[in-house]
Design a protein around this motif. Sequence first.
Motif, PDB file in Angstrom:
ATOM      1  N   ASN A 249       0.677  -1.140  -0.014  1.00  0.00           N
ATOM      2  CA  ASN A 249       0.017  -0.004  -0.054  1.00  0.00           C
ATOM      3  C   ASN A 249       0.978   1.121   0.065  1.00  0.00           C
ATOM      4  O   ASN A 249       0.572   2.128   0.713  1.00  0.00           O
ATOM      5  CB  ASN A 249      -0.978   0.023   1.126  1.00  0.00           C
ATOM      6  N   ASN A 253      -2.724   6.998  -3.866  1.00  0.00           N
ATOM      7  CA  ASN A 253      -3.904   6.598  -4.104  1.00  0.00           C
ATOM      8  C   ASN A 253      -4.407   6.970  -5.340  1.00  0.00           C
ATOM      9  O   ASN A 253      -4.951   6.145  -6.174  1.00  0.00           O
ATOM     10  CB  ASN A 253      -5.033   7.391  -2.992  1.00  0.00           C
ATOM     11  N   VAL A 256      -2.807   4.256  -7.981  1.00  0.00           N
ATOM     12  CA  VAL A 256      -2.950   2.812  -7.733  1.00  0.00           C
ATOM     13  C   VAL A 256      -3.683   2.214  -9.167  1.00  0.00           C
ATOM     14  O   VAL A 256      -3.399   1.245  -9.634  1.00  0.00           O
ATOM     15  CB  VAL A 256      -4.106   2.662  -6.571  1.00  0.00           C
TER      16      VAL A 256
END
Length: 323
Positions: A249, A253, A256
């Motif tokens: 992770n 974001n 991704v």
Amino acid sequence: MGVQEAVSQEERDPIKGIFSTQEVKEIETGTGVRKSVQKTFWFVDEQGDRIEVQPLNANYIPAGKKRFITLEDLIARFQPEPEFYVTTVFPKMQELAETIDRADTHRSNGENFTAEFEYGNALQVDEENVRANFGLGLTYLDRGETSKANNIFERLVKLDAAFEQQHKHLFNEFGISLRKNKMTKQSLEYYDRALELAGGDENLYYNIARAYFEKKDYARCVDFLMKSINTNPKFDVVLKFFDWLLEKNLVPNERVSEVRTVVRTAQIASNRTQQVTDAVGDGLTLEGSPSAGGEPSLEEPSASPSADDVFGADDDDDGLLLE
């Protein structure tokens, strides 16, 4: 008949050797003006349709800034010095090369102090010699002497010749060693200089991404991994890196989806290749992932990377340098 017609490149060997130029200077003295003739020696090397000239230093070694001239300029302004090349310059160049060869051998054998001595001898003859500077810098980095290595870094980053294609293997090895010795700031400055002078390829972009990873700048890390995979879509090491970043992770974001698409596209292409191979059998050899040119060094994660095994403090991927 022009110069090019009179001296056709197709009818002769490329020009290589020592030439000289003369410049008359006027020097003021107490009784008037005296004329002085200054003679400069140059190493001349014809490369295709360009002629490269480089001045000799005080030790009769080609050193300093290189420049390019035309054949017309060479004929008009330069005088050949064949005897000087044979009797003085060539033996000095050969002696310097042998000194650096000895130093490289000692370094490859782990004999770092002897290597340092030999590199030092070479740099006394030519302080800007690229091979000797890289070798000495790598010797210091091998010993963990980052202060001395930083002095070499500051010298190398100013040398345009350090980033030429012929030195690419040493260039990559030095950049990786800077990062491994926690000299991340220096490694990024070094890579920026390489991009400025030589442009990027998949290996350079990948190594820059590794440096940004060490800084925990994951956005920039992904940026340069993307540059790398766009340059060479079959560059498996980048795909493994992306997989690891996704698993942990660490991909920003907003990136991704883009990263997952790149990885999935590569997997689909790989599966199709495997299906063709299975259908055809051993009778057809498919071209694999393009090589990195045989010279550059880069670090490749293992097939099943983990934080400790691949990107941990000990950098256990040292044994996976591709050359």
